[in-house]
Design an enzyme around this catalytic site. Structure first.
Site: not given
Ligand code: PGA
Length: 258
Positions: A173, A97
């Site tokens: 992401e 992540h």
């Molecule tokens: P968010 O985070 O939905 O708060 O933008 C997503 C993630 O970091 O997995």
């Protein structure tokens, strides 16, 4: 094709009373819905300290960890191993992540080691990849994604045989779209292009057939308003939801929107 929605609670909430409240509300709100829906799976990745309690509940949600160490056990102060997660009933583990890459300086090489152990013991890794704002402005998003995927997945082919599609998820992401970085969601087109490119790289790492079937999720400021489009108009197969997953009403709406 089936879909999956994964809640990433990050470092929230502060105590088990609140954690149970959220978890119970989600289970209650989705009781009939998830039972009837055979193409939708949902998982919650809470902080490690709440997993034991959640395991004991007869939940509709699968469980996952937010990270794991690359060794099984031993003198590694502060670490939680994949094996421990499995013993706590987890099926998934989020790896790589961006918050861990940024705040804990995790490298692709470290993530690669974690991926290998997760695959070896039968935890499904959700490998997160994504470019930051500067890289996007420089127009090097594809280079960044390619590098992350190649390095994180190095040597995985040998490990997984040809069934990799059942054992590995990728989450696209874009860092600039994550709420914690002040983000605003990507456009559907951004997400589609990212997902398409990731699939192209996967087809070079694995077989074309496997790459077609690997689930690619979108994550970054997902809400009940954009959830359906991020799943159905991007070529992806699910969502990784952060902040919105801590609000049961909103998260239930997100799941029902798919
Ligand atoms: P968010 O985070 O939905 O708060 O933008 C997503 C993630 O970091 O997995």
């Amino acid at each position: 094709m089936s879909f999956i929605v994964i809640a990433n609670w990050k470092c929230n909430p502060l105590n088990s009373r609140e954690a149970n409240q959220i978890f119970n509300s989600l289970n209650k709100g989705l009781k009939n819905y998830l039972h009837k829906n055979s193409i939708l799976e949902a998982a919650v990745c809470p902080p490690f300290v709440y997993l034991q309690e959640f395991k004991l509940q007869n939940s509709l949600f699968k469980l996952g960890g937010q990270d794991c160490f690359w060794e099984k056990q031993g003198a590694f102060t502060g670490e939680i191993s994949g094996e421990m997660l499995k013993n706590l009933g987890c099926q998934y583990v989020i790896l790589g992540h961006s918050e861990r890459r940024i705040y804990l300086k995790e490298t692709d090489e470290i993530i690669n080691k974690k991926l290998k152990i997760a695959l070896k013991i039968g935890l499904i890794p959700i490998l997160c990849v994504g470019e930051n704002q500067i890289e996007r402005k420089k127009n090097i998003t594809k280079d960044v994604l390619k590098k992350q995927l190649k390095r994180c997945l190095k040597g995985i082919q040998n490990l997984s045989g040809n069934k990799i599609q059942n054992f590995l998820f990728i989450a696209y992401e874009p860092i600039w779209a994550i709420k914690g970085f002040g983000g605003k969601a990507a456009t559907i087109d951004d997400a589609r292009q990212g997902i398409l490119f990731i699939r192209e790289i996967l087809s070079k790492i694995f077989t074309k057939k496997a790459a077609k079937k690997i689930k690619i999720l979108y994550g970054g400021s997902v809400t009940s308003k954009n959830a359906s489009e991020f799943v159905h108009q991007t070529g992806g197969q699910g969502l990784l939801v952060g902040s919105a997953s801590l609000n049961p009403k909103e998260f239930i709406k997100i799941i029902k929107a798919i």
